[in-house]
Design a protein around this motif. Structure first.
Motif, PDB file in Angstrom:
ATOM      1  N   ALA A  46       0.867  -1.324  -0.063  1.00 17.90           N
ATOM      2  CA  ALA A  46      -0.028  -0.263  -0.068  1.00 17.90           C
ATOM      3  C   ALA A  46       0.720   1.212  -0.011  1.00 17.90           C
ATOM      4  CB  ALA A  46      -1.019  -0.063   1.313  1.00 17.90           C
ATOM      5  N   VAL A  47       1.986   1.188   0.762  1.00 17.11           N
ATOM      6  CA  VAL A  47       2.969   2.378   0.952  1.00 17.11           C
ATOM      7  C   VAL A  47       3.479   2.655  -0.521  1.00 17.11           C
ATOM      8  CG1 VAL A  47       5.055   3.323   1.839  1.00 17.11           C
ATOM      9  CG2 VAL A  47       3.094   2.319   3.529  1.00 17.11           C
ATOM     10  N   HIS A  48       4.064   1.553  -1.138  1.00 17.02           N
ATOM     11  CA  HIS A  48       4.504   1.492  -2.553  1.00 17.02           C
ATOM     12  C   HIS A  48       3.616   2.104  -3.691  1.00 17.02           C
ATOM     13  CE1 HIS A  48       7.460  -1.851  -1.245  1.00 17.02           C
ATOM     14  NE2 HIS A  48       7.888  -0.837  -0.812  1.00 17.02           N
ATOM     15  N   ALA A  49       2.296   1.805  -3.349  1.00 11.30           N
ATOM     16  CA  ALA A  49       1.171   2.125  -4.436  1.00 11.30           C
ATOM     17  C   ALA A  49       0.882   3.792  -4.091  1.00 11.30           C
ATOM     18  CB  ALA A  49      -0.065   1.399  -3.974  1.00 11.30           C
ATOM     19  N   LEU A  50       1.134   4.205  -3.092  1.00 13.51           N
ATOM     20  CA  LEU A  50       0.904   5.652  -2.589  1.00 13.51           C
ATOM     21  C   LEU A  50       1.866   6.460  -3.179  1.00 13.51           C
ATOM     22  CD1 LEU A  50      -0.843   5.564   0.897  1.00 13.51           C
ATOM     23  CD2 LEU A  50      -2.029   6.071  -1.051  1.00 13.51           C
ATOM     24  N   TYR A  51       3.289   5.736  -3.054  1.00 15.37           N
ATOM     25  CA  TYR A  51       4.320   6.637  -3.462  1.00 15.37           C
ATOM     26  C   TYR A  51       4.434   6.631  -4.901  1.00 15.37           C
ATOM     27  CZ  TYR A  51       9.029   7.752  -4.625  1.00 15.37           C
ATOM     28  OH  TYR A  51      10.127   8.181  -5.211  1.00 15.37           O
ATOM     29  N   ALA A  52       4.206   5.422  -5.596  1.00 15.11           N
ATOM     30  CA  ALA A  52       4.155   5.413  -7.197  1.00 15.11           C
ATOM     31  C   ALA A  52       3.118   6.497  -7.815  1.00 15.11           C
ATOM     32  CB  ALA A  52       3.725   4.030  -7.542  1.00 15.11           C
ATOM     33  N   PHE A  53       1.834   6.476  -7.148  1.00 14.79           N
ATOM     34  CA  PHE A  53       0.794   7.583  -7.558  1.00 14.79           C
ATOM     35  C   PHE A  53       1.271   8.983  -7.455  1.00 14.79           C
ATOM     36  CE2 PHE A  53      -2.846  10.409  -6.697  1.00 14.79           C
ATOM     37  CZ  PHE A  53      -3.376   9.992  -8.074  1.00 14.79           C
ATOM     38  N   ALA A  54       1.858   9.138  -6.363  1.00 13.18           N
ATOM     39  CA  ALA A  54       2.409  10.773  -6.167  1.00 13.18           C
ATOM     40  C   ALA A  54       3.762  10.640  -7.188  1.00 13.18           C
ATOM     41  CB  ALA A  54       3.060  10.894  -4.958  1.00 13.18           C
ATOM     42  N   ARG A  55       4.570   9.895  -7.295  1.00 15.52           N
ATOM     43  CA  ARG A  55       5.571  10.004  -8.468  1.00 15.52           C
ATOM     44  C   ARG A  55       5.304  10.228  -9.802  1.00 15.52           C
ATOM     45  NH1 ARG A  55      11.223  10.820  -8.032  1.00 15.52           N
ATOM     46  NH2 ARG A  55      11.728  10.627 -10.370  1.00 15.52           N
ATOM     47  N   THR A  56       4.177   9.472 -10.157  1.00 18.81           N
ATOM     48  CA  THR A  56       3.633   9.394 -11.436  1.00 18.81           C
ATOM     49  C   THR A  56       3.072  10.635 -11.912  1.00 18.81           C
ATOM     50  OG1 THR A  56       3.033   6.858 -11.464  1.00 18.81           O
ATOM     51  CG2 THR A  56       1.932   8.368 -13.098  1.00 18.81           C
ATOM     52  N   VAL A  57       2.080  11.098 -10.913  1.00 17.47           N
ATOM     53  CA  VAL A  57       1.644  12.596 -11.187  1.00 17.47           C
ATOM     54  C   VAL A  57       2.819  13.675 -11.020  1.00 17.47           C
ATOM     55  CG1 VAL A  57       0.172  14.390 -10.014  1.00 17.47           C
ATOM     56  CG2 VAL A  57      -0.490  12.052  -9.946  1.00 17.47           C
ATOM     57  N   ASP A  58       3.743  13.556 -10.198  1.00 21.17           N
ATOM     58  CA  ASP A  58       4.880  14.586 -10.231  1.00 21.17           C
ATOM     59  C   ASP A  58       5.812  14.640 -11.261  1.00 21.17           C
ATOM     60  OD1 ASP A  58       6.093  16.258  -8.517  1.00 21.17           O
ATOM     61  OD2 ASP A  58       8.030  15.017  -8.514  1.00 21.17           O
ATOM     62  N   ASP A  59       5.878  13.519 -11.997  1.00 21.96           N
ATOM     63  CA  ASP A  59       6.472  13.305 -13.082  1.00 21.96           C
ATOM     64  C   ASP A  59       5.939  13.911 -14.173  1.00 21.96           C
ATOM     65  OD1 ASP A  59       8.519  12.026 -12.030  1.00 21.96           O
ATOM     66  OD2 ASP A  59       8.236   9.858 -12.884  1.00 21.96           O
ATOM     67  N   ILE A  60       4.499  13.691 -14.283  1.00 25.41           N
ATOM     68  CA  ILE A  60       3.711  14.834 -15.453  1.00 25.41           C
ATOM     69  C   ILE A  60       4.094  16.139 -15.611  1.00 25.41           C
ATOM     70  CG2 ILE A  60       1.386  15.172 -16.117  1.00 25.41           C
ATOM     71  CD1 ILE A  60       0.646  12.364 -15.133  1.00 25.41           C
ATOM     72  N   VAL A  61       4.047  16.569 -14.192  1.00 28.01           N
ATOM     73  CA  VAL A  61       4.311  18.077 -13.862  1.00 28.01           C
ATOM     74  C   VAL A  61       5.661  18.493 -14.272  1.00 28.01           C
ATOM     75  CG1 VAL A  61       4.106  19.731 -12.282  1.00 28.01           C
ATOM     76  CG2 VAL A  61       2.414  18.120 -12.213  1.00 28.01           C
ATOM     77  N   ASP A  62       6.514  17.605 -13.907  1.00 25.51           N
ATOM     78  CA  ASP A  62       7.920  17.907 -14.015  1.00 25.51           C
ATOM     79  C   ASP A  62       8.462  17.850 -15.633  1.00 25.51           C
ATOM     80  OD1 ASP A  62       8.104  18.939 -11.646  1.00 25.51           O
ATOM     81  OD2 ASP A  62       9.272  17.177 -10.673  1.00 25.51           O
ATOM     82  N   ARG A  63       7.962  16.734 -16.225  1.00 22.36           N
ATOM     83  CA  ARG A  63       8.578  16.430 -17.679  1.00 22.36           C
ATOM     84  C   ARG A  63       8.008  16.964 -18.550  1.00 22.36           C
ATOM     85  NH1 ARG A  63      10.032   9.985 -16.306  1.00 22.36           N
ATOM     86  NH2 ARG A  63      11.639  10.452 -14.542  1.00 22.36           N
ATOM     87  N   GLU A  64       6.531  17.287 -18.388  1.00 23.63           N
ATOM     88  CA  GLU A  64       5.654  17.558 -19.606  1.00 23.63           C
ATOM     89  C   GLU A  64       5.242  19.058 -19.553  1.00 23.63           C
ATOM     90  OE1 GLU A  64       2.818  14.677 -20.459  1.00 23.63           O
ATOM     91  OE2 GLU A  64       3.703  13.267 -19.773  1.00 23.63           O
ATOM     92  N   THR A  65       5.453  19.789 -18.714  1.00 22.40           N
ATOM     93  CA  THR A  65       5.164  20.970 -18.609  1.00 22.40           C
ATOM     94  C   THR A  65       6.360  22.014 -18.719  1.00 22.40           C
ATOM     95  OG1 THR A  65       5.664  21.549 -16.307  1.00 22.40           O
ATOM     96  CG2 THR A  65       3.389  20.660 -16.905  1.00 22.40           C
ATOM     97  N   VAL A  66       6.096  22.797 -20.034  1.00 24.37           N
ATOM     98  CA  VAL A  66       7.083  23.996 -20.476  1.00 24.37           C
ATOM     99  C   VAL A  66       6.412  25.085 -20.646  1.00 24.37           C
ATOM    100  CG1 VAL A  66       8.721  22.312 -21.186  1.00 24.37           C
ATOM    101  CG2 VAL A  66       7.045  23.080 -22.634  1.00 24.37           C
ATOM    102  N   ALA A  67       6.915  26.085 -21.061  1.00 29.31           N
ATOM    103  CA  ALA A  67       6.407  27.480 -21.422  1.00 29.31           C
ATOM    104  C   ALA A  67       5.154  27.480 -22.581  1.00 29.31           C
ATOM    105  CB  ALA A  67       7.156  28.562 -21.695  1.00 29.31           C
TER     106      ALA A  67
END
Length: 314
Positions: A46-67
């Motif tokens: 369960a802890v791994h699942a919560l971490y993976a969800f947060a990481r997946t969302v964070d990666d979308i924000v960090d890698r796919e957002t530019v000007a």
């Protein structure tokens, strides 16, 4: 979101989904992953699942957002789609071939009766990081403004974890400390990653806190270009580290409100993450020259220190 039933996936698919999340946690969350080894086996997925969800969302924000607004809109669309897909899984409207992270986190939410609102708040904060979104924000004036952001980006994650970890008091009594620990972790990230955030045109450190020491955005960018921390910024970072440690102290009594079996793991995570602040200080606040990390030998030593308590509490 309403928690009606877990998404309909086979036990084999669900096992694979949790294993996928474990792989994400092992690859990207060294401190957290080590701490989870001190948890009982039934809590780890369960802890791994919560971490993976947060990481997946964070990666979308960090890698796919530019000007570029097209890319930004894509990121917002993906966050909206993730929220809708999670809601569908919780409402037992699961599509075929479910995403493993969403399948695992939906099962975790249902299994541990986690309030879905914590995920809505988290996703709302993530939209604040996306240029072009209605909620976008990449500068913070005061610590109060930053903590309002961290309520979703970090405190919400602590609140998601709380039902998984278990408490010896009503969950509501443990929530303030859990939220404080989430914020403490997040502020540590901001202090460590000043340069990386600046490269993404983000400044999370509050401008009024920096200005008190003569630091403005021009000075931050100068420090980034030269790779050297100016003495004024060094004093500002020392002040903010003291603020960060106060958050850890606020959170610390809350660890005793958790189930005895999980206390060693959470103490380990707190000690190790706070140790990043020690590394920043030991490097004389040269946060632009290298990324502060707790050495492997220290991580193992801290984990070993709490291992006896983890064993005897089971």
């Amino acid at each position: 979101m309403t928690t009606v039933a877990a998404a309909r996936v086979t036990s084999g698919e669900l096992s694979d989904a949790y294993q996928h999340c474990r792989g994400i946690a092992a690859a990207h969350g060294r401190t957290y992953f080590l701490a989870t080894r001190l948890l009982s086996a039934e809590r780890r997925p369960a802890v791994h699942a919560l971490y993976a969800f947060a990481r997946t969302v964070d990666d979308i924000v960090d890698r796919e957002t530019v000007a570029d607004t097209t890319d930004s809109a894509t990121a917002v669309d993906r966050l909206d789609r993730i929220e809708e897909q999670l809601r569908a899984r919780l409402d037992d409207r699961c599509p075929l071939d479910p995403d493993p992270v969403l399948a695992a986190v939906a099962d975790t939410i249902t299994r541990y009766h986690i309030a879905p609102q914590h995920f809505r708040v988290f996703l709302a904060a993530m939209r604040m990081d996306v240029p072009g979104s209605a909620q976008f924000r990449n500068r913070y004036r005061t610590m109060a403004e930053l903590r309002d952001y961290m309520r979703g980006s970090a405190a919400a994650i602590g609140l998601q974890l709380l039902p998984v970890l278990g408490t010896v008091v009503p969950v509501a009594e443990a929530e303030p400390a859990a939220a404080a620990l989430g914020e403490a972790f997040q502020l540590t990230n901001f202090l460590r990653d000043v340069g990386e955030d600046l490269d993404r045109d983000r400044i999370y450190l509050p401008s009024t806190e920096l200005a008190a020491f003569g630091v403005d955005e021009d000075l931050l960018r100068h420090c980034r270009r030269t790779g050297h921390t100016d003495r004024r910024l060094r004093r500002a970072l020392a002040h903010l580290i003291a603020t960060n440690r106060a958050l850890y102290r606020t959170a610390d009594p809350g660890i005793d409100l958790l189930h005895p079996r999980v206390r060693p793991a959470i103490r380990t995570a707190a000690v190790l993450y706070a140790g990043i602040l020690d590394e920043v200080e030991h490097a004389d606040y040269e946060v632009f020259a290298r990324r502060a990390v707790v050495p492997r030998h220290r991580r193992l030593r801290v984990a070993a220190r709490h291992l006896p308590a983890a064993i005897t509490s089971r």
